[in-house]
Design an enzyme around this catalytic site. Sequence first.
Site, PDB file in Angstrom:
ATOM      1  N   GLU A   8       0.331   5.128   0.665  1.00  0.00           N
ATOM      2  CA  GLU A   8      -0.596   6.175   1.101  1.00  0.00           C
ATOM      3  C   GLU A   8      -0.127   7.547   0.621  1.00  0.00           C
ATOM      4  OE1 GLU A   8      -0.927   5.603   5.350  1.00  0.00           O
ATOM      5  OE2 GLU A   8      -2.228   3.849   5.054  1.00  0.00           O
ATOM      6  N   CYS A  67     -10.585  -4.400  -0.306  1.00  0.00           N
ATOM      7  CA  CYS A  67     -11.660  -3.403  -0.187  1.00  0.00           C
ATOM      8  C   CYS A  67     -12.487  -3.391  -1.486  1.00  0.00           C
ATOM      9  CB  CYS A  67     -11.066  -2.022   0.097  1.00  0.00           C
ATOM     10  SG  CYS A  67     -10.287  -1.242  -1.340  1.00  0.00           S
ATOM     11  N   ASN A 118       0.842  -1.193   0.000  1.00  0.00           N
ATOM     12  CA  ASN A 118       0.000   0.000   0.000  1.00  0.00           C
ATOM     13  C   ASN A 118       0.882   1.249   0.000  1.00  0.00           C
ATOM     14  OD1 ASN A 118       0.580  -0.978   2.680  1.00  0.00           O
ATOM     15  ND2 ASN A 118      -0.811   0.551   3.530  1.00  0.00           N
ATOM     16  N   CYS A 120      -4.103   0.849  -2.629  1.00  0.00           N
ATOM     17  CA  CYS A 120      -3.951  -0.384  -1.848  1.00  0.00           C
ATOM     18  C   CYS A 120      -2.908  -1.315  -2.483  1.00  0.00           C
ATOM     19  CB  CYS A 120      -5.274  -1.141  -1.785  1.00  0.00           C
ATOM     20  SG  CYS A 120      -6.631  -0.251  -1.022  1.00  0.00           S
ATOM     21  N   CYS A 155     -10.597  -2.409  -4.682  1.00  0.00           N
ATOM     22  CA  CYS A 155      -9.724  -3.477  -5.170  1.00  0.00           C
ATOM     23  C   CYS A 155     -10.534  -4.614  -5.782  1.00  0.00           C
ATOM     24  CB  CYS A 155      -8.834  -3.996  -4.042  1.00  0.00           C
ATOM     25  SG  CYS A 155      -7.571  -2.792  -3.574  1.00  0.00           S
ATOM     26  N   GLU A 205      -3.098  -4.451  -3.235  1.00  0.00           N
ATOM     27  CA  GLU A 205      -3.611  -5.318  -4.303  1.00  0.00           C
ATOM     28  C   GLU A 205      -3.572  -4.600  -5.648  1.00  0.00           C
ATOM     29  OE1 GLU A 205      -4.950  -4.553  -1.324  1.00  0.00           O
ATOM     30  OE2 GLU A 205      -6.720  -5.805  -0.991  1.00  0.00           O
TER      31      GLU A 205
END
Length: 137
Positions: free
Chosen positions: A46, A89, A44, A55, A92, A57
Amino acid sequence: MTENQNKLFAAASLVQKRAHAPYSKAFIGSAVLMSDGHIYSGCNIENASYGGTVCAERVAIFKAISEGAMTPIKEILVVSDADKPWPPCGFCRQIIAEFATEGTLIHTANLSGKIKTFSFLEIFPEAFTPSNLDDVK
Ligand code: ZN
């Protein structure tokens, strides 16, 4: 763990340490096994804007696609520090839908080795996929 789970866990846990997570402090790693047998990983990343966060993924999938990997995704694993492994999430899941089949395996894991596996159909039934656009008139 299966052989593929072991490979994906090793790749995902390696890059998990590289996560840029100064805001959530949640370090996540992911790895995807593509249909050509190659594995791509991501963490991830940010952003101070929060909305710019990506993210693990999606980083792994975008790396695979940009490197010319053959789709569909066969398996994807996500590893977190959480006691209850975190699932992908909604954002994703939608990106996975673009490159997955109903049978693509989604593994969620934590660093203790706890792992739970779902098929893509189980984790995202009635997904909006490219085939929905076939009906556009
Ligand atoms: Zn996500």
